[in-house]
Design an enzyme around this catalytic site. Sequence first.
Site, short mmCIF file in Angstrom:
data_model
loop_
_atom_site.label_atom_id
_atom_site.label_comp_id
_atom_site.label_asym_id
_atom_site.label_seq_id
_atom_site.Cartn_x
_atom_site.Cartn_y
_atom_site.Cartn_z
CD GLU A 247 -2.41 1.99 -3.44
OE1 GLU A 247 -3.53 2.30 -3.86
OE2 GLU A 247 -2.08 2.17 -2.27
CG ASP B 200 -1.88 1.06 1.31
OD1 ASP B 200 -2.77 1.06 0.44
OD2 ASP B 200 -1.80 1.91 2.22
#
Length: 708
Positions: free
Chosen positions: A383, A354
């Site tokens: 990400e 993340d």
Amino acid sequence: LEASKIYNLSCGGSTYQIIMPDYYGTSEFEEKYTYSGNDLGANWSKDSTVFRVWAPTAETVAVNLYESGDSTAEDLIETIPMTPDANGTWVAEKTGDLNGVYYTYKVTLDEKNGKENEACDPYARAVGVNGQRAMVIDLEATNPEGWEEDKNPNAGFTFNDAVIYELHVRDLGTHESSGITNVGKFLSLTEHGTKTPGGVPTGIDHIKDLGITHLHILPMYDYGSVNETKLDTAQFNWGYDPVNYNVPEGSYSTDPYHGEVRVKEAKQMVQSLHNDGISVIMDVVYNHVYDAGKFCFNKIVPNYFSRVTPSGVYSNGSACGNDTASERAMVKKYIVDSVLYWATEYHIDGFRFDLVGLIDTETINEIMEAVHAVRPDVVFYGEGWTMSTELTKKGYSMTTQTNSTLVPGFAFFSDTIRDGMKGSVFNASERGYVSGASKLESLIEDCFIGSSGTWCTTPAQTVNYASCHDNNTLYDRLQLSCPDATREDLIKMNNLSAAIYMTAQGIPFVHAGEEMLRTKINPDGSFNENSYNATDEVNQIKWDTLEDEVYADVVDYYKGLIAFRKTHPVLRLTTAEAVAEHVSVVDMEEPNVTAFHITGGLEGETADAMYIVFNPNKEAKEITLPEGKWHVCINGENAGTESLETVSETVTVEAISPLVLVQGENAVSAGSNGSSANGAGGVGAAAAVLGVAAVGVGAYFFKKKKEK
Ligand code: CA
């Protein structure tokens, strides 16, 4: 002067702010207090347990032993003082079998001023309810039967061979039509034979049948936003709020009060998925914690884990209240140790990071090196958005898309293809390539060859997708941006985007339920674009929709796309050089139409050539084909590994449709998994309609069957 404070100096009527150097980041501190041993935490054996914690700024440290894991229970057994040891660590040994005993650390930071914290162990391997007390655990006793033989079923893959499916544990079973018993639990992923009332397979049977290779599970470590003492009340959260990094989430276990249960059940889930041929990817959120002030690491070593700005507040690039100081030596070690632990103790086969743009590239490279030394098959992606954060030391680059060359082997989500296909996630009414926007040909072409425009130089680093848990579901998004479109056209747009990312170079990624037109509708009828804490009713997968043929057809279409991708290695190239050698962008005259000519000649590739056309226009387009006979394997209606018809010279690409053609004697399969791969009625229906052409196809199949 104290290192942690800010002082103002007044001089000649002006005030100057004096910022003390960050003591934790000094080479003096790091040389003295970087501990490199692998024994942090509670090290259990039958005869004794040795506790070791890193607390270089503490005056004294002690271990509290408790009967239970409930932090509200007054059941202290005893407090054992710890002895200062190497590099700022403290140790204590307790004889006897402590398996199942709960503990915390009592850390005195400043006795004179009464600064004392009680904290869970950052290296806790098991915890009590809500993760406030750690538990000493005999990990081997939590291994399910056959665990020694358990391994990644897809260990021989390159990352580009993977087809990822992203799922939240609760979403699988909370709808009444799921037929699942262990609703919302790790064990729901071990249940086979579950069906809707109308008899359609649900749960893991559905996922397995789809043909995906890697299941990406939304956060499954212990997170803070669901109260584990109130599991009989309605609660839902995605779980991007870490409390204990090395422990499974309690609400996903059948008993969050007994620390060994969640450990055992998480392992059972992994083992069962492996037996189903599915690799397991964990969504990890090292970039921030649930509550930085209350996070155990920060309670033991004040604010060591989190970035603090010169003005004394937490850096907040994550927009979740704090950013992790991954550049600090013992944070880096902590993250490396944590990922390695999941890869070895739980046999996790991949990690999705993340907001990895908040973590430095050095840490990410150390993680991959440590894990690949023992598990070369583990995959990494994240990400890589560029974010603003306050680094505590200079000289670090962050793990962003634009820095992709600094982290070879680490892939990034491609927002380029995602937004290119359906419009920017920041503007729900904007259209994309599949939904009617024009002048996006070159963007789609770039994405198709695995370069994602500017930031990606190899197809091994781009994760191609149309939707994920964030933002609107694909089908909702298409409805929002095309309010006047018919359902038939919306489904065509949905399937065209799937055909694009499933045949593009890179790593395809499916949001759970995208293959059955998943929708997230609020009680007021609006579409939910951020369902992180919405109800089960908004988030759950509505299995009974599969009893409707329209939805079942979309599932079959995805299944056919996946089967086609898995059959053709030329779609799964791992270098830009190989792509340049095999894939050419065809110059098309028709606006918005894109086409690609792909050559075979690759080990395991049955096609001599492939011709792929995408027509997002509202009208059918006739195109001229390269010389020879071509098998249609994918069109707007059907997808699979079989020939739907053969064509030559020219062919019509229907409106809002892909057309995927293959050439070669052995380019199409002859039906052992054929009818399922092409969906209900795929070949049969096509053959009936196509008359003369169908005879040729039939003869071809006959020949193949005889050869077998
Ligand atoms: Ca929890």
